[in-house]
Design an enzyme around this catalytic site. Sequence first.
Site, mmCIF file in Angstrom:
data_model
loop_
_atom_site.group_PDB
_atom_site.id
_atom_site.type_symbol
_atom_site.label_atom_id
_atom_site.label_comp_id
_atom_site.label_asym_id
_atom_site.label_seq_id
_atom_site.Cartn_x
_atom_site.Cartn_y
_atom_site.Cartn_z
ATOM 1 N N SER A 8 78.955 63.322 46.652
ATOM 2 C CA SER A 8 78.906 64.773 46.790
ATOM 3 C C SER A 8 77.740 65.174 47.707
ATOM 4 O O SER A 8 77.746 64.842 48.885
ATOM 5 C CB SER A 8 78.813 65.416 45.408
ATOM 6 N N ALA A 9 76.721 65.851 47.204
ATOM 7 C CA ALA A 9 75.573 66.225 48.034
ATOM 8 C C ALA A 9 74.922 64.997 48.654
ATOM 9 O O ALA A 9 74.448 65.035 49.803
ATOM 10 C CB ALA A 9 74.551 66.996 47.204
ATOM 11 N N GLY A 18 75.109 67.412 43.415
ATOM 12 C CA GLY A 18 74.558 68.651 42.889
ATOM 13 C C GLY A 18 74.556 69.684 43.989
ATOM 14 O O GLY A 18 75.553 69.837 44.702
ATOM 15 N N GLU A 44 88.427 63.804 46.378
ATOM 16 C CA GLU A 44 87.834 63.148 45.215
ATOM 17 C C GLU A 44 88.578 61.847 44.921
ATOM 18 O O GLU A 44 89.801 61.798 44.957
ATOM 19 C CB GLU A 44 87.864 64.083 44.009
ATOM 20 N N HIS A 61 84.651 66.542 48.262
ATOM 21 C CA HIS A 61 85.516 67.302 47.342
ATOM 22 C C HIS A 61 86.619 68.043 48.109
ATOM 23 O O HIS A 61 87.043 69.127 47.695
ATOM 24 C CB HIS A 61 84.708 68.344 46.549
#
Length: 239
Positions: A122-123, A90, A194, A159
């Site tokens: 991700s985060a 997020g 990714e 990413h």
Amino acid sequence: MTINALMLSASREGNTPYLQHALPLIAPLTQRAKKWVFIPYAGVSLSYDDYLHRVAEALTPLTLDLRSIHNYDDAKTAIRDAEGIIVGGGNTFMLLSKLYQYDLLGLIRESVLEGKPYIGWSAGANITGQSIRTTNDMPIIAPPAFEALGLLPFQINPHYINQVQSGHNGETRAQRLKEFTCVDPAMPVIGIQEGSALWRQDNKLTLLGDKEAYLFCGAQQEMPIPPGSDLSHMLTPQK
């Protein structure tokens, strides 16, 4: 140290269902740990309950006991009681801000150093580096500091992509990361595409997946890292 931490670039690869590509990568960390706490703080545009449901549904094949930290009266108790920690993606600034707000950074780091497995995408992967200064996210909130968990002695850029869009005049990801290395030339950055991940097992670090990663450090710019590479040398802090 008995670190067992998986840093996934993303929750999806291409058009695959949510976390499907990651299940084979996550499974080894769940062989012994079955009681997991999920940290949804990076989610901004969906409720924590919805986020938990999405993750729990995706991880159904692994038969985990997954509970969200927001359902506990005391966040620290949630971390202490769990056998493993999962941190979703997020907004990285929001995630770090909440971890500071609830005074969880030190406890999470200590728990992982003591052997509690960690999974983040991700985060959730971004915060395992020295800081969040190489996140792709907008600073929608100001955390007290940028310093993160420090499970890795370098920076991560999830990413990662360096696609040049025709007619678009903004900087590429590589150009943005070069700006970082101009300011902090001694701090390495690894960009992970990714579908790929970094897996730290004690003093061993491996690039998982079938895609290259890219190293940025000082004069080294976008240096390809082959899939499956042993990156254990990166665990030695740069001098």
